[in-house]
Design a protein around this motif. Sequence first.
Motif, short mmCIF file in Angstrom:
data_model
loop_
_atom_site.label_atom_id
_atom_site.label_comp_id
_atom_site.label_asym_id
_atom_site.label_seq_id
_atom_site.Cartn_x
_atom_site.Cartn_y
_atom_site.Cartn_z
N VAL A 1 -9.14 -12.52 -2.78
CA VAL A 1 -9.94 -11.42 -2.25
C VAL A 1 -9.46 -10.11 -2.85
CG1 VAL A 1 -10.66 -10.24 -0.13
CG2 VAL A 1 -10.23 -12.69 -0.09
N ARG A 2 -10.40 -9.27 -3.27
CA ARG A 2 -10.09 -7.92 -3.76
C ARG A 2 -10.72 -6.94 -2.78
NH1 ARG A 2 -9.37 -6.90 -9.21
NH2 ARG A 2 -11.06 -5.40 -9.14
N ILE A 3 -9.86 -6.07 -2.16
CA ILE A 3 -10.34 -5.13 -1.15
C ILE A 3 -9.80 -3.74 -1.42
CG2 ILE A 3 -10.76 -6.81 0.68
CD1 ILE A 3 -7.99 -6.23 1.82
N SER A 4 -10.51 -2.75 -0.92
CA SER A 4 -10.10 -1.35 -1.07
C SER A 4 -8.84 -1.08 -0.26
CB SER A 4 -11.22 -0.43 -0.59
OG SER A 4 -11.37 -0.54 0.82
N GLY A 5 -8.19 0.02 -0.55
CA GLY A 5 -7.01 0.43 0.21
C GLY A 5 -7.33 0.63 1.68
N ALA A 6 -8.49 1.21 1.98
CA ALA A 6 -8.88 1.43 3.38
C ALA A 6 -9.09 0.11 4.10
CB ALA A 6 -10.14 2.29 3.45
N MET A 7 -9.78 -0.83 3.45
CA MET A 7 -10.02 -2.12 4.07
C MET A 7 -8.70 -2.89 4.25
SD MET A 7 -12.69 -5.08 2.94
CE MET A 7 -13.81 -5.58 4.23
N ALA A 8 -7.78 -2.72 3.31
CA ALA A 8 -6.48 -3.38 3.42
C ALA A 8 -5.69 -2.83 4.61
CB ALA A 8 -5.69 -3.20 2.12
N ARG A 9 -5.73 -1.51 4.83
CA ARG A 9 -5.05 -0.92 5.99
C ARG A 9 -5.65 -1.45 7.29
NH1 ARG A 9 -0.11 1.20 4.79
NH2 ARG A 9 -0.31 2.97 3.39
N VAL A 10 -6.97 -1.55 7.32
CA VAL A 10 -7.65 -2.06 8.51
C VAL A 10 -7.27 -3.52 8.74
CG1 VAL A 10 -9.93 -2.67 9.43
CG2 VAL A 10 -9.54 -0.40 8.44
N PHE A 11 -7.23 -4.31 7.66
CA PHE A 11 -6.82 -5.71 7.78
C PHE A 11 -5.42 -5.80 8.39
CE2 PHE A 11 -4.15 -9.09 6.21
CZ PHE A 11 -4.84 -10.20 6.63
N LEU B 1 0.83 -1.21 0.00
CA LEU B 1 0.00 0.00 0.00
C LEU B 1 0.86 1.26 0.00
CD1 LEU B 1 -2.83 -1.03 2.49
CD2 LEU B 1 -2.92 -1.02 -0.01
N ASP B 2 1.91 1.27 0.82
CA ASP B 2 2.80 2.43 0.86
C ASP B 2 3.45 2.66 -0.50
OD1 ASP B 2 2.21 2.78 3.54
OD2 ASP B 2 4.08 1.88 4.27
N GLU B 3 3.89 1.59 -1.14
CA GLU B 3 4.52 1.71 -2.47
C GLU B 3 3.52 2.18 -3.52
OE1 GLU B 3 7.43 1.66 -5.44
OE2 GLU B 3 7.55 1.79 -3.27
N ALA B 4 2.29 1.65 -3.48
CA ALA B 4 1.26 2.07 -4.44
C ALA B 4 0.92 3.55 -4.24
CB ALA B 4 0.01 1.21 -4.28
N LEU B 5 0.86 3.99 -3.00
CA LEU B 5 0.60 5.39 -2.70
C LEU B 5 1.74 6.27 -3.20
CD1 LEU B 5 -1.55 7.14 -1.35
CD2 LEU B 5 -0.37 6.81 0.82
N ARG B 6 2.97 5.83 -2.97
CA ARG B 6 4.14 6.58 -3.44
C ARG B 6 4.15 6.68 -4.96
NH1 ARG B 6 8.67 6.04 -5.79
NH2 ARG B 6 8.64 3.77 -5.95
N ARG B 7 3.92 5.55 -5.63
CA ARG B 7 3.95 5.55 -7.10
C ARG B 7 2.85 6.40 -7.72
NH1 ARG B 7 5.84 -0.20 -9.58
NH2 ARG B 7 7.73 -0.38 -8.35
N SER B 8 1.73 6.52 -7.02
CA SER B 8 0.64 7.33 -7.55
C SER B 8 0.82 8.81 -7.25
CB SER B 8 -0.70 6.86 -6.98
OG SER B 8 -0.83 7.26 -5.62
N ILE C 1 -5.76 5.40 -1.01
CA ILE C 1 -5.20 4.57 0.05
C ILE C 1 -4.91 5.47 1.24
CG2 ILE C 1 -3.28 3.08 0.72
CD1 ILE C 1 -2.77 2.61 -2.30
N PRO C 2 -5.54 5.21 2.38
CA PRO C 2 -5.23 6.02 3.56
C PRO C 2 -3.83 5.68 4.08
CG PRO C 2 -6.76 4.28 4.14
CD PRO C 2 -6.57 4.21 2.65
N ALA C 3 -3.17 6.65 4.68
CA ALA C 3 -1.83 6.44 5.22
C ALA C 3 -1.86 5.53 6.45
CB ALA C 3 -1.19 7.77 5.59
N ILE C 4 -2.96 5.57 7.20
CA ILE C 4 -3.15 4.69 8.36
C ILE C 4 -4.56 4.12 8.30
CG2 ILE C 4 -1.48 5.89 9.84
CD1 ILE C 4 -3.89 7.22 11.23
N ALA C 5 -4.81 3.11 9.10
CA ALA C 5 -6.13 2.49 9.13
C ALA C 5 -7.17 3.46 9.67
CB ALA C 5 -6.10 1.23 9.99
N PRO C 6 -8.25 3.71 8.92
CA PRO C 6 -9.30 4.60 9.41
C PRO C 6 -9.96 4.01 10.66
CG PRO C 6 -9.55 4.18 7.04
CD PRO C 6 -8.51 3.24 7.55
#
Length: 190
Positions: A143-153, A58-65, A71-76
Amino acid sequence: MPRQVYFYDQPERFVAGTVGQPGQRAFYLQASTRGRITSVLLEKAQVMALAERVDQVLDEALRRSGGSASIPAIAPADLIDTAPLDLPLEQEFRVGTMALAWDSVEECLVVEAQAIVEEESEDEEADERLFEDEENGPDMLRVRISGAMARVFAKRALDLVAAGRKPCPFCNLPLDPEGHLCPRANGYRR
């Protein structure tokens, strides 16, 4: 036997959870949506590795974009799921290998957990054909999940692993089995 693929696209829940007491816990990944539940068994080290790798991807995807990915920086905090695993808890398979990828078009994280391959073949070419054949490979949870759900996971999974560790007597943080540098005890290493 034909391969079974348990596919969830944006499930209601995707969590790591445990059954049992620390030291004797069984770790699970569980995806659920509209009354459908899939649970797979894995090792504690696999849960930790998966959670850490999710955060890295997630951090790398956020950086590349350039910060434009959703993608939230931390879990909401409002999405954090602390509920126990859904019942009935029926293990579909034991996880052997896992894979992660960020889908930049759909802006979601793809998590794949494949079953351990029990049988070993003497013929390596037959083994290679087995994995090339989508219909006959090992069972898989995809499983396909949003960036927010991935941070929470990732947060829940890391908290879950840490919950089984004894707290430091100085700072109350979970002790790391590889060593704990306590921020409150002037560099005291335990």
